[in-house]
Design a protein around this motif. Structure first.
Motif, mmCIF file in Angstrom:
data_model
loop_
_atom_site.group_PDB
_atom_site.id
_atom_site.type_symbol
_atom_site.label_atom_id
_atom_site.label_comp_id
_atom_site.label_asym_id
_atom_site.label_seq_id
_atom_site.Cartn_x
_atom_site.Cartn_y
_atom_site.Cartn_z
ATOM 1 N N ILE A 159 -60.231 39.458 47.488
ATOM 2 C CA ILE A 159 -61.573 39.149 47.420
ATOM 3 C C ILE A 159 -62.616 40.064 47.107
ATOM 4 C CG2 ILE A 159 -61.291 37.205 48.903
ATOM 5 C CD1 ILE A 159 -62.645 38.195 51.226
ATOM 6 N N GLN A 160 -63.659 39.709 46.548
ATOM 7 C CA GLN A 160 -64.773 40.615 46.405
ATOM 8 C C GLN A 160 -65.732 39.936 47.246
ATOM 9 O OE1 GLN A 160 -64.970 43.320 44.438
ATOM 10 N NE2 GLN A 160 -63.069 43.054 43.571
ATOM 11 N N TYR A 161 -66.304 40.731 48.292
ATOM 12 C CA TYR A 161 -67.141 40.154 49.391
ATOM 13 C C TYR A 161 -68.391 41.040 49.534
ATOM 14 C CZ TYR A 161 -68.379 38.336 53.904
ATOM 15 O OH TYR A 161 -69.170 37.645 54.768
ATOM 16 N N HIS A 162 -69.418 40.365 49.383
ATOM 17 C CA HIS A 162 -70.872 40.939 49.566
ATOM 18 C C HIS A 162 -71.328 40.807 50.852
ATOM 19 C CE1 HIS A 162 -74.964 42.076 48.356
ATOM 20 N NE2 HIS A 162 -75.206 41.027 49.204
ATOM 21 N N ASN A 163 -71.610 42.060 51.533
ATOM 22 C CA ASN A 163 -71.915 42.216 52.744
ATOM 23 C C ASN A 163 -73.545 42.282 52.876
ATOM 24 O OD1 ASN A 163 -73.078 43.822 55.311
ATOM 25 N ND2 ASN A 163 -71.152 43.979 55.908
ATOM 26 N N THR A 169 -70.907 45.243 48.109
ATOM 27 C CA THR A 169 -69.745 44.429 47.531
ATOM 28 C C THR A 169 -68.525 45.307 47.644
ATOM 29 O OG1 THR A 169 -71.275 42.853 46.185
ATOM 30 C CG2 THR A 169 -68.758 42.848 46.113
ATOM 31 N N CYS A 192 -57.758 41.287 57.825
ATOM 32 C CA CYS A 192 -58.211 42.294 56.730
ATOM 33 C C CYS A 192 -57.080 43.427 56.532
ATOM 34 C CB CYS A 192 -59.418 42.767 56.790
ATOM 35 S SG CYS A 192 -60.006 44.280 55.720
ATOM 36 N N PHE A 201 -65.407 36.080 57.460
ATOM 37 C CA PHE A 201 -66.069 36.232 56.088
ATOM 38 C C PHE A 201 -66.887 34.911 55.999
ATOM 39 C CE2 PHE A 201 -62.467 38.732 56.047
ATOM 40 C CZ PHE A 201 -62.811 39.913 55.459
ATOM 41 N N CYS A 205 -70.664 34.240 50.534
ATOM 42 C CA CYS A 205 -70.452 35.614 50.157
ATOM 43 C C CYS A 205 -69.272 36.133 49.437
ATOM 44 C CB CYS A 205 -70.809 36.498 51.588
ATOM 45 S SG CYS A 205 -72.361 36.082 52.226
ATOM 46 N N ILE A 206 -68.014 35.270 49.327
ATOM 47 C CA ILE A 206 -67.278 35.454 48.640
ATOM 48 C C ILE A 206 -67.533 35.539 47.004
ATOM 49 C CG2 ILE A 206 -64.645 35.206 47.826
ATOM 50 C CD1 ILE A 206 -64.416 34.258 50.851
ATOM 51 N N ARG A 207 -67.666 36.789 46.353
ATOM 52 C CA ARG A 207 -67.993 36.530 45.041
ATOM 53 C C ARG A 207 -66.731 36.419 44.189
ATOM 54 N NH1 ARG A 207 -72.029 35.880 47.246
ATOM 55 N NH2 ARG A 207 -73.846 37.403 47.288
#
Length: 335
Positions: A159-163, A169, A192, A201, A205-207
């Motif tokens: 996943i690409q995740y935005h904090n 990200t 993780c 998560f 926010c998962i891009r």
């Protein structure tokens, strides 16, 4: 008069029975005392005209009707049933077209028919009952389907995740464990592989989410519950401290009826204030809930939490102080 939910539970045990049910069995199933059962029986007879008799021959209670049934007047749904009914109706009406259309259509039709019955006000129900979402974030969770599929099929994801906090990200390889719907938003509990620990998560926010062929690392339910359900809110984890909060006597009228945590402790103080203690791991969400009570709550312990709340309050006050100074030079008729 007895609470409607209690009367309804008693009615459900009696309705449609051709045999009697003993007083002791009623007390055990309802988990109530003998005196409370007596009050419920009296109210069911006197307030609602129920033909409830004690059959001395068989030593138990029953409705004195040919088939054991007796309809009660008015709306006889528990609060949980009413909430479930309208939540289902709302969800089905707002569901996007998909694979479940044909399966769910009959359910929607039956719910709609129930809401149109005389028993529920002949169509008034839709206008008189509302289910309002709380703090729901309206972003399109584009990758929900990929995430849900990985959870159910036990597959790993990249996943690409935005904090949001750091506004960054990052890429993570995760083993999804379960989905959680909390305060009207979706969260993913996952292992993780970079951090080698459980993480939570926010799904919106998962891009990007890419399924991997590798099976997911599966953790026991006991581990998930211990690490993710033992402390306060969605930022759960192993508790590091217990927050002790003291509410004013006025606000206590509301807070005393709230469940903040399954393992919370509480007590009433002599002056009418209410003290609540809850375990927590991360203080982020706890601080947000404390702040919403403003002057009606005081953090008693621990000192670190007290200081964190004070910092937030000072920052809020400074916003208005800056605003006052900015407006101090305002002159009527100018600008």
């Amino acid at each position: 008069m007895s609470k409607p939910d209690d009367l309804y539970r008693l009615h459900r045990l009696l309705d449609g029975r051709r045999s009697t049910i003993s007083r002791q069995t009623l007390m055990e199933k309802l988990e109530i005392s003998r005196s409370k059962l007596t009050r419920l029986i009296t109210d069911l007879r006197n307030k609602f005209g129920a033909p409830l008799i004690f059959d001395a021959v068989y030593g138990g209670y029953r409705y004195d009707t040919t088939d054991g049934h007796h309809p009660l007047p008015g709306l006889w749904l528990t609060s949980a049933e009413l909430h479930a009914l309208f939540t289902l109706d709302h969800l089905l009406k707002n569901l996007q077209p998909g694979l479940l259309d044909q399966v769910l259509a009959p359910i929607h039709t039956r719910i709609d028919a129930l809401l149109q019955t005389e028993h529920l006000g002949s169509g008034e129900a839709h206008k008189r009952v509302r289910i309002l979402p709380m703090a729901s974030r309206t972003k399109d969770i584009r990758h929900f389907q990929s995430v849900a599929e990985a959870v159910l099929q036990r597959k790993r994801l990249i996943i690409q995740y935005h904090n949001r906090e750091r506004d960054q990200t990052s890429e993570r390889e995760i083993s999804p464990q379960r989905l959680t719907h909390y305060r009207d938003n979706w969260y993913l509990d996952a292992w993780c592989h970079q951090k080698k620990s459980l993480r939570i998560f926010a799904v919106e926010c998962i891009r990007q989410a890419t399924a991997l062929g590798k099976p997911a690392k599966t953790l026991p339910d006991t581990t998930l519950n211990r690490q993710l359900s033992s402390a306060y809110g969605i930022f759960a984890g192993q508790p590091i401290a217990t927050a002790t909060l003291r509410f004013t006597s006025h606000r206590a009228r509301w807070v005393a009826d709230e469940i903040w945590h399954p393992k919370q402790q509480s007590r009433w103080l002599e002056d009418g204030r209410y003290e609540l203690s809850v375990p927590y791991s991360h203080d982020t969400e706890l601080i947000m809930d404390i702040l919403k009570y403003g002057p009606d709550v005081e953090v008693i312990a621990p000192d670190a939490l007290k200081e964190a709340v004070k910092i937030q309050l000072d920052a809020a006050v400074s916003q208005y102080q800056r605003g006052d100074s900015a407006c101090s030079g305002f002159e009527p008729g100018r600008g």
